[in-house]
Design an enzyme around this catalytic site. Sequence first.
Site, mmCIF file in Angstrom:
data_model
loop_
_atom_site.group_PDB
_atom_site.id
_atom_site.type_symbol
_atom_site.label_atom_id
_atom_site.label_comp_id
_atom_site.label_asym_id
_atom_site.label_seq_id
_atom_site.Cartn_x
_atom_site.Cartn_y
_atom_site.Cartn_z
ATOM 1 N N LYS A 189 42.924 40.133 3.873
ATOM 2 C CA LYS A 189 43.772 39.708 4.983
ATOM 3 C C LYS A 189 42.972 38.803 5.944
ATOM 4 C CE LYS A 189 47.624 41.977 3.814
ATOM 5 N NZ LYS A 189 47.431 42.990 2.814
HETATM 6 C C1 PLP Z 1 48.342 44.192 2.405
HETATM 7 C C2 PLP Z 1 49.753 44.686 2.474
HETATM 8 C C3 PLP Z 1 50.090 46.021 2.805
HETATM 9 C C4 PLP Z 1 49.101 47.100 3.117
HETATM 10 O O1 PLP Z 1 47.981 46.997 2.395
HETATM 11 P P1 PLP Z 1 46.716 47.936 2.493
HETATM 12 O O2 PLP Z 1 45.880 47.388 1.391
HETATM 13 O O3 PLP Z 1 47.194 49.331 2.250
HETATM 14 O O4 PLP Z 1 46.082 47.791 3.835
HETATM 15 C C5 PLP Z 1 51.427 46.351 2.929
HETATM 16 N N1 PLP Z 1 52.395 45.448 2.718
HETATM 17 C C6 PLP Z 1 52.127 44.169 2.420
HETATM 18 C C7 PLP Z 1 53.268 43.218 2.279
HETATM 19 C C8 PLP Z 1 50.803 43.746 2.248
HETATM 20 O O5 PLP Z 1 50.535 42.478 1.912
#
Ligand code: PLP
Length: 375
Positions: A189
Amino acid sequence: MRRIPLSAPDLGPDDRARLIQTFDDGWVSSAGPVVEAFEQAFADHVGLAHATATSSGTAALHLALHMLDLKPGDAVIAPTLTFIGGVAPIVHAGARPLFVDSSPDDWNLDPALLDAAFAKARTEGLTVRAIVPADLYGQGCDIGAIGAVAASHGVPVILDSAEAVGAMVGGRHAGHGASAAGFSFNGNKIITTGGGGMLASDDGALIARARSLAAAARIPAVHYEHAEVGFNYRMLSLSAALGLSQLPTLEAKVNRRRAIFDHYRGRLGGRYGVDFAPEAPGRRHTRWLSVMVMDREITGVSPERLRLALAAADIEARPVWKPMHLQPAFRDAPVLQNGVAETLFAGGLCLPSGSSLTGADIDRVCDVIEATLDA
Ligand SMILES: *Cc1c(COP(=O)(O)O)cnc(C)c1O
């Protein structure tokens, strides 16, 4: 030539120093002041009153859904075009997902399909208990329109803002306008804590209960008293330390990602049959990922052929999220479609977007794309 990854963590000396300082101070677990400091800093940044830090974005959303006390026969509306992180918690919380297609304007949950989705749930004998829209690829959804439909049916909105840290919707940060919003600081992210998430809301009681549930629902008592069954979802101090050093860099990282997107669009956007993800009026897309869409009839090149050409040049690209209703895990889930998600999956490709990529890196990606399209 070095490998160009899709979205690598962008960490610097300040991150290293903060991490080591936290380690040297003895704060490695969830105990101590560091997690709380990151929660406060994040809440202040996005302008929501309360936030609780979690081990992942998925965990944050699971806490929010768990608190709805869902039962068999309950459904939760979710976008079909998304990552499973916002959908798996619906199942873990005991309900069934009802998938709804995307708007072509922002690729997010299409508010125009929502009334029909409630009707579909009724014909399937399901009760819709919540809507969980996602802010895809760094663009906030139309929370005003989605929230209005949710309110007319008397259900809350839990917002999956995992991909939208730093995005703006109508002058406010993504995550506003819902009962609660979940954010992610996974390694891919825009800012990262290695792995981690945040549940944020203006509702202090909701966040207080989520914080308790994330720490095994311990009522303060020396013998550990439990009035309900919780989870082990707290963020670690070592992660929170990175969060504290990464957060002040968020705006610069968003600006860099947006510049990368503009670079791609500037070089490739004029080609017939090539398009880029839209940015709806009044929103600031973070361009977490730069997504290109090809009309295969016109370009004669499939996204998969382009992906393989990039891979051969040591460049990582990825298809657009495979819609949930096409996933074997959800083959029996109800879905309301308008064709947008399947079209984007068929024609979309996510290009390298990390904020540490250089202009020369992006040109190298564009060179391969141009050569493949012209071949
Ligand atoms: C990254 C993401 C999450 C949560 O991801 P984690 O790896 O659990 O932090 C949830 N929804 C979307 C759309 C994502 O891209």
